[in-house]
Design an enzyme around this catalytic site. Structure first.
Site, mmCIF file in Angstrom:
data_model
loop_
_atom_site.group_PDB
_atom_site.id
_atom_site.type_symbol
_atom_site.label_atom_id
_atom_site.label_comp_id
_atom_site.label_asym_id
_atom_site.label_seq_id
_atom_site.Cartn_x
_atom_site.Cartn_y
_atom_site.Cartn_z
ATOM 1 N N TYR A 1 35.215 30.658 22.855
ATOM 2 C CA TYR A 1 35.136 30.967 24.287
ATOM 3 C C TYR A 1 34.011 30.167 24.942
ATOM 4 C CZ TYR A 1 34.432 33.668 28.574
ATOM 5 O OH TYR A 1 34.276 34.050 29.896
ATOM 6 N N GLN B 1 38.819 30.179 32.617
ATOM 7 C CA GLN B 1 38.980 30.551 31.214
ATOM 8 C C GLN B 1 39.527 31.963 31.069
ATOM 9 O OE1 GLN B 1 38.598 28.501 28.676
ATOM 10 N NE2 GLN B 1 39.216 30.082 27.203
ATOM 11 N N GLU B 2 39.101 32.850 31.968
ATOM 12 C CA GLU B 2 39.524 34.243 31.888
ATOM 13 C C GLU B 2 40.952 34.466 32.369
ATOM 14 O OE1 GLU B 2 38.086 36.787 30.580
ATOM 15 O OE2 GLU B 2 36.086 35.991 30.148
ATOM 16 N N SER B 3 41.330 33.831 33.475
ATOM 17 C CA SER B 3 42.595 34.196 34.121
ATOM 18 C C SER B 3 43.421 33.031 34.628
ATOM 19 C CB SER B 3 42.303 35.115 35.313
ATOM 20 O OG SER B 3 41.557 34.411 36.310
#
Length: 344
Positions: free
Chosen positions: A327, A197-199
């Site tokens: 998120y 999800q972040e990168s």
């Protein structure tokens, strides 16, 4: 010339040759010298080329550069090219030993040596003939090694968690993710979901706010949890995992079950622990049950109003929390997909 004189002259020549050959050998060896007399400095310059973003190309070259340096028993310092700079300029100036660039037109590389293709999209550049020969030999041996195809596939064949079929791995960093997840007592697929999800597993990922690396940690938080090199997957995942463990302890009293507890931790990872503690305080003042994240979600829209009841009692004031709501939901969805894809 007498035969005895000829023999004497031949003997003298042989003696001189025996004296000079070792000296010549020493001189040649000294001229050749070691390929590297210290750490290697490498620059990965792939960020300006859109085509390279289709795969985890920066991470792949980072992985290979580290292994190349290891064969020489030396360390390597790897960085990304400056946004306005050029790795090629650094190579020509002597401040870099190797530069990674896309496998495209080579006309601009007239003063450097280009390696054989590392893959279908990138090459390594050097200014030293001996070094490029050594690199070419190393790349060739790697291409013929037993683990080449599986490693290449992990980096260059990127899958969508929503559409992928079952497979034995989720990313090139599964072993690191498993190890760091074990260290904090987490399901490794949940940690993998956070990283995705972040990168999207891109080590070079950066945000407009300044977060960087696989776990997109802000510089201050990264330093706080021991990140020395944001590009380094092991360091970045390790620090992110440590931060998640810190948040787990911070929110240990919230969440009716493990999944609900995860949601509070994920929300804090996204918005900061202070913001989520504010949300919990607001929900408590509104007499909502904070055992379930959904009860917080239901109240967050109210918290965006500066005139809302109890808003003045919150440390950070009004909160527009839709990004955090999305998120948490996205990470949980990715986690569920990862459990389906890799059910071990």
């Amino acid at each position: 010339m007498k035969k005895t004189d000829a023999h004497a002259l031949a003997a003298l020549g042989a003696a001189i040759a025996l004296t000079l050959i070792p000296l010549l050998s020493i001189a040649l060896k000294k001229d050749k010298g070691p390929l590297y007399d210290g750490d290697i400095t490498a620059i990965i310059d792939l960020g300006h080329y859109a085509d390279t973003s289709r795969a985890l190309l920066t991470g792949y070259n980072y992985y290979l550069l580290e292994r190349y340096a290891a064969t020489h028993g030396i360390k390597i310092n790897i960085s990304l090219a400056e946004r306005e700079g050029s790795g090629l300029d650094s190579l020509r100036a002597g401040t870099a030993d190797v530069v990674v660039e896309p496998f495209i037109d080579t006309l601009k590389r007239d003063s450097v040596f280009t390696s054989i293709p590392v893959d279908s999209m990138s090459v390594w550049l050097m200014s030293h003939r001996g070094r490029i020969d050594d690199v070419n030999g190393w790349i060739d041996r790697y291409h013929n090694s037993e683990g080449f195809e599986s490693t290449r596939k992990q980096f260059l064949h990127v899958y969508s968690p929503a559409r992928s079929r079952r497979r034995p791995c989720l990313s090139p960093y599964d072993s690191l993710i498993r190890a760091h997840a074990d260290s904090i007592g987490w399901d490794w697929k949940m940690l993998a979901a956070v990283i995705y999800q972040e990168s999207r597993f891109h080590i070079e990922a950066t945000s407009r706010r300044g977060a960087s690396g696989l776990m997109q940690m802000m510089p201050e938080t990264a330093r706080r949890f021991g990140v020395e090199d944001p590009l380094d997957p092991d360091s970045n995942i390790g620090a992110g995992a440590t931060y998640l463990k810190f948040l787990e302890k911070k929110f240990r009293n919230y969440g009716d079950n493990r999944t609900e507890h995860y949601k509070y931790i994920l929300a804090a990872y996204n918005a900061g622990e202070g913001r989520i503690l504010d949300c919990i305080k607001y929900a408590t003042l509104k007499e909502a049950d904070v055992s379930y994240w959904q009860n917080i979600v239901n109240l967050i829209p109210e918290m965006s109003d500066p005139e809302a009841e109890f808003i003045d009692s919150l440390r950070f004031g009004p909160f527009k929390g839709q990004e955090t709501i999305n998120y948490v939901e996205s990470v949980i969805d990715v986690y569920n997909n990862f459990c389906r894809i890799c059910p071990d």
